[in-house]
Scaffold this motif. Structure first.
Motif, PDB file in Angstrom:
ATOM      1  N   ASN A 199      14.849  10.044  -2.876  1.00 40.85           N
ATOM      2  CA  ASN A 199      15.345   9.478  -1.615  1.00 40.85           C
ATOM      3  C   ASN A 199      14.406   9.798  -0.459  1.00 40.85           C
ATOM      4  O   ASN A 199      14.139   8.956   0.407  1.00 40.85           O
ATOM      5  CB  ASN A 199      16.747  10.015  -1.312  1.00 40.85           C
ATOM      6  N   ALA A 200      13.878  11.010  -0.449  1.00 40.94           N
ATOM      7  CA  ALA A 200      13.016  11.434   0.660  1.00 40.94           C
ATOM      8  C   ALA A 200      11.669  10.734   0.642  1.00 40.94           C
ATOM      9  O   ALA A 200      11.151  10.338   1.693  1.00 40.94           O
ATOM     10  CB  ALA A 200      12.822  12.952   0.608  1.00 40.94           C
ATOM     11  N   ILE A 201      11.082  10.575  -0.530  1.00 39.71           N
ATOM     12  CA  ILE A 201       9.727  10.013  -0.576  1.00 39.71           C
ATOM     13  C   ILE A 201       9.732   8.491  -0.521  1.00 39.71           C
ATOM     14  O   ILE A 201       8.660   7.874  -0.523  1.00 39.71           O
ATOM     15  CB  ILE A 201       8.942  10.494  -1.818  1.00 39.71           C
ATOM     16  N   PHE A 202      10.918   7.886  -0.449  1.00 35.53           N
ATOM     17  CA  PHE A 202      10.979   6.431  -0.323  1.00 35.53           C
ATOM     18  C   PHE A 202      10.227   5.965   0.923  1.00 35.53           C
ATOM     19  O   PHE A 202       9.742   4.829   0.978  1.00 35.53           O
ATOM     20  CB  PHE A 202      12.432   5.964  -0.264  1.00 35.53           C
ATOM     21  N   ALA A 203      10.082   6.846   1.911  1.00 39.25           N
ATOM     22  CA  ALA A 203       9.356   6.511   3.133  1.00 39.25           C
ATOM     23  C   ALA A 203       7.896   6.170   2.857  1.00 39.25           C
ATOM     24  O   ALA A 203       7.233   5.553   3.698  1.00 39.25           O
ATOM     25  CB  ALA A 203       9.433   7.681   4.120  1.00 39.25           C
ATOM     26  N   TYR A 204       7.386   6.540   1.686  1.00 40.60           N
ATOM     27  CA  TYR A 204       5.974   6.315   1.358  1.00 40.60           C
ATOM     28  C   TYR A 204       5.784   5.124   0.423  1.00 40.60           C
ATOM     29  O   TYR A 204       4.708   4.951  -0.151  1.00 40.60           O
ATOM     30  CB  TYR A 204       5.383   7.583   0.724  1.00 40.60           C
ATOM     31  N   GLN A 205       6.782   4.279   0.307  1.00 43.40           N
ATOM     32  CA  GLN A 205       6.749   3.194  -0.666  1.00 43.40           C
ATOM     33  C   GLN A 205       5.603   2.205  -0.436  1.00 43.40           C
ATOM     34  O   GLN A 205       5.138   1.553  -1.382  1.00 43.40           O
ATOM     35  CB  GLN A 205       8.075   2.425  -0.637  1.00 43.40           C
ATOM     36  N   ASP A 206       5.133   2.106   0.812  1.00 40.40           N
ATOM     37  CA  ASP A 206       4.061   1.142   1.089  1.00 40.40           C
ATOM     38  C   ASP A 206       2.762   1.471   0.369  1.00 40.40           C
ATOM     39  O   ASP A 206       1.851   0.628   0.310  1.00 40.40           O
ATOM     40  CB  ASP A 206       3.802   1.055   2.592  1.00 40.40           C
ATOM     41  N   VAL A 207       2.656   2.671  -0.188  1.00 44.37           N
ATOM     42  CA  VAL A 207       1.434   3.049  -0.892  1.00 44.37           C
ATOM     43  C   VAL A 207       1.144   2.076  -2.039  1.00 44.37           C
ATOM     44  O   VAL A 207      -0.019   1.833  -2.399  1.00 44.37           O
ATOM     45  CB  VAL A 207       1.546   4.502  -1.409  1.00 44.37           C
ATOM     46  N   ILE A 208       2.200   1.479  -2.594  1.00 45.32           N
ATOM     47  CA  ILE A 208       2.021   0.588  -3.742  1.00 45.32           C
ATOM     48  C   ILE A 208       1.357  -0.730  -3.335  1.00 45.32           C
ATOM     49  O   ILE A 208       0.873  -1.476  -4.191  1.00 45.32           O
ATOM     50  CB  ILE A 208       3.379   0.317  -4.429  1.00 45.32           C
ATOM     51  N   HIS A 209       1.284  -1.007  -2.038  1.00 46.88           N
ATOM     52  CA  HIS A 209       0.654  -2.248  -1.579  1.00 46.88           C
ATOM     53  C   HIS A 209      -0.871  -2.151  -1.548  1.00 46.88           C
ATOM     54  O   HIS A 209      -1.535  -3.160  -1.303  1.00 46.88           O
ATOM     55  CB  HIS A 209       1.183  -2.631  -0.203  1.00 46.88           C
ATOM     56  N   TYR A 210      -1.423  -0.955  -1.750  1.00 51.44           N
ATOM     57  CA  TYR A 210      -2.874  -0.807  -1.823  1.00 51.44           C
ATOM     58  C   TYR A 210      -3.315  -1.066  -3.262  1.00 51.44           C
ATOM     59  O   TYR A 210      -2.855  -0.391  -4.196  1.00 51.44           O
ATOM     60  CB  TYR A 210      -3.302   0.588  -1.355  1.00 51.44           C
ATOM     61  N   GLU A 211      -4.185  -2.029  -3.427  1.00 48.66           N
ATOM     62  CA  GLU A 211      -4.508  -2.528  -4.762  1.00 48.66           C
ATOM     63  C   GLU A 211      -5.002  -1.441  -5.702  1.00 48.66           C
ATOM     64  O   GLU A 211      -4.580  -1.372  -6.866  1.00 48.66           O
ATOM     65  CB  GLU A 211      -5.552  -3.648  -4.663  1.00 48.66           C
ATOM     66  N   LYS A 212      -5.893  -0.569  -5.230  1.00 48.10           N
ATOM     67  CA  LYS A 212      -6.456   0.443  -6.113  1.00 48.10           C
ATOM     68  C   LYS A 212      -5.365   1.423  -6.575  1.00 48.10           C
ATOM     69  O   LYS A 212      -5.347   1.854  -7.733  1.00 48.10           O
ATOM     70  CB  LYS A 212      -7.599   1.188  -5.419  1.00 48.10           C
TER      71      LYS A 212
END
Length: 352
Positions: free
Chosen positions: A238-251
């Motif tokens: 639940n806490a690290i959901f704030a970092y979900q945008d990391v998956i948008h970086y292709e590498k």
């Protein structure tokens, strides 16, 4: 006096770097040589990801801001006050730099110059532009530094000591090749977090910073969690959901897909939230987009293990569960006196 002159140059560099931010870079008229360097540096920052796909604007600006914060008169005085430089005889110190995160080798570069030596730099092809730009700025601030700074793309020659950073495999080569020179040889290390289930939501959000900053590529990134028997990861996810945008970086996404597939084909049991996998594993070194975890029965046994394994560990994060641990969210904000591998670089440079 030599340290004071060079210290002043790095203070000016810190003031220069303090002008740049991801959202709103602003020129300060009091900063020297902006007419020559400000726009050029903004352009370089904008191009960083084209030089290294992992060097996104957010990550590069974070590194620049970290050095702007570090290079103040107060910090430099506090750092340097611990040392006696009066007997230093100027030598040439070779640096073989890593390139996993932006400006990762700048502390060694700073340390060699501030201690009164000449620096001979072999920069990583993955991070060669930023450090050369900052070196040029320093030379314009103090022309005498031009005699003390050399970059080379070829074989290191004519040096008196070496500081080299690489993998465990390259470290064996370095140790053999530089066996006749005073040296600091750095190998692979990883960072861990020790949880007991009483961490606050804020603690766990900050732990996400320790995991995801620089996409987990640094030795100070947390790659392994130690958790008590029976621990559930609901609050963590639940806490690290704030970092979900990391998956948008292709590498990063490519690594996530690949490593998850490898784990699943090997029938490993995984916990997965769509951008990070957790795998129970005794190793400290997890691949990008994955964090290993391990259960512990009691803290005293774990403390003994971490002590025995200290040569594999860069940082330990906890709420004071382990002595000398770092607070959550602080692994990528080291002070000038927080030395890699616990080896005092300035003490080494004074002694050669």
């Amino acid at each position: 006096m030599l340290q004071n002159v060079k210290k002043d140059s790095f203070i000016e560099l810190g003031k220069f770097l303090s002008q740049f931010s991801l959202d709103n870079s602003q020129q300060n008229d009091a900063v020297q040589h902006n007419d020559r360097f400000f726009e050029a540096f903004e352009t370089l920052l904008a191009l960083s990801q084209s030089h290294n796909g992992w060097f996104t604007k957010e990550q590069v600006y974070f590194a620049v801001n970290s050095w702007a914060t570090a290079l103040t008169e107060t910090n430099l005085d506090l750092w340097l006050s611990r040392y006696d430089f009066s007997k230093v005889e100027t030598k040439t110190v070779g640096l073989i730099l890593a390139g996993n995160i932006p400006l990762v080798g700048f502390h060694d570069f700073l340390s060699v110059l501030i201690s009164g030596h000449h620096v001979l730099v072999k920069a990583s092809s993955n991070d060669q532009h930023l450090i050369k730009f900052l070196a040029n700025y320093l030379i314009v601030i103090d022309k005498k530094l031009e005699e003390s700074i050399t970059f080379t793309d070829g074989k290191l020659e004519n040096f008196d000591a070496i500081i080299a950073t690489g993998s465990n495999n390259t470290a064996r080569y370095f140790e053999y090749y530089f066996k006749d020179k005073p040296s600091i040889i750095r190998k692979n290390r990883n960072s861990v977090a020790v949880l007991n289930g009483n961490e606050s939501q804020e603690n766990l959000v900050n732990l996400g910073e320790d995991i995801f900053r620089y996409f987990g590529l640094g030795c100070r990134n947390v790659s392994k969690l130690f958790v008590p028997e029976g621990y559930t990861f609901d609050d963590f996810f639940n806490a690290i959901f704030a970092y979900q945008d990391v998956i948008h970086y292709e590498k990063y996404a490519n690594n996530y897909d690949y490593n998850k597939a490898v784990f699943l084909m090997s029938n490993f049991k995984l916990l997965d939230n769509g951008f990070l996998t957790l795998k129970e594993d005794s190793s400290y070194s997890s691949p990008i987009s994955s964090v290993f975890y391990e259960f512990y029965e009691d803290l005293e046994t774990l403390r003994n293990r971490l002590t025995n394994d200290q040569e594999q560990i860069q940082c330990i994060v906890s709420n004071d569960l382990i002595s000398h641990s770092i607070p959550f969210g602080q692994t990528q904000k080291p002070q000038l006196w927080d030395y890699a591998d616990g080896v005092d670089t300035l003490e080494f440079l004074i002694s050669i």
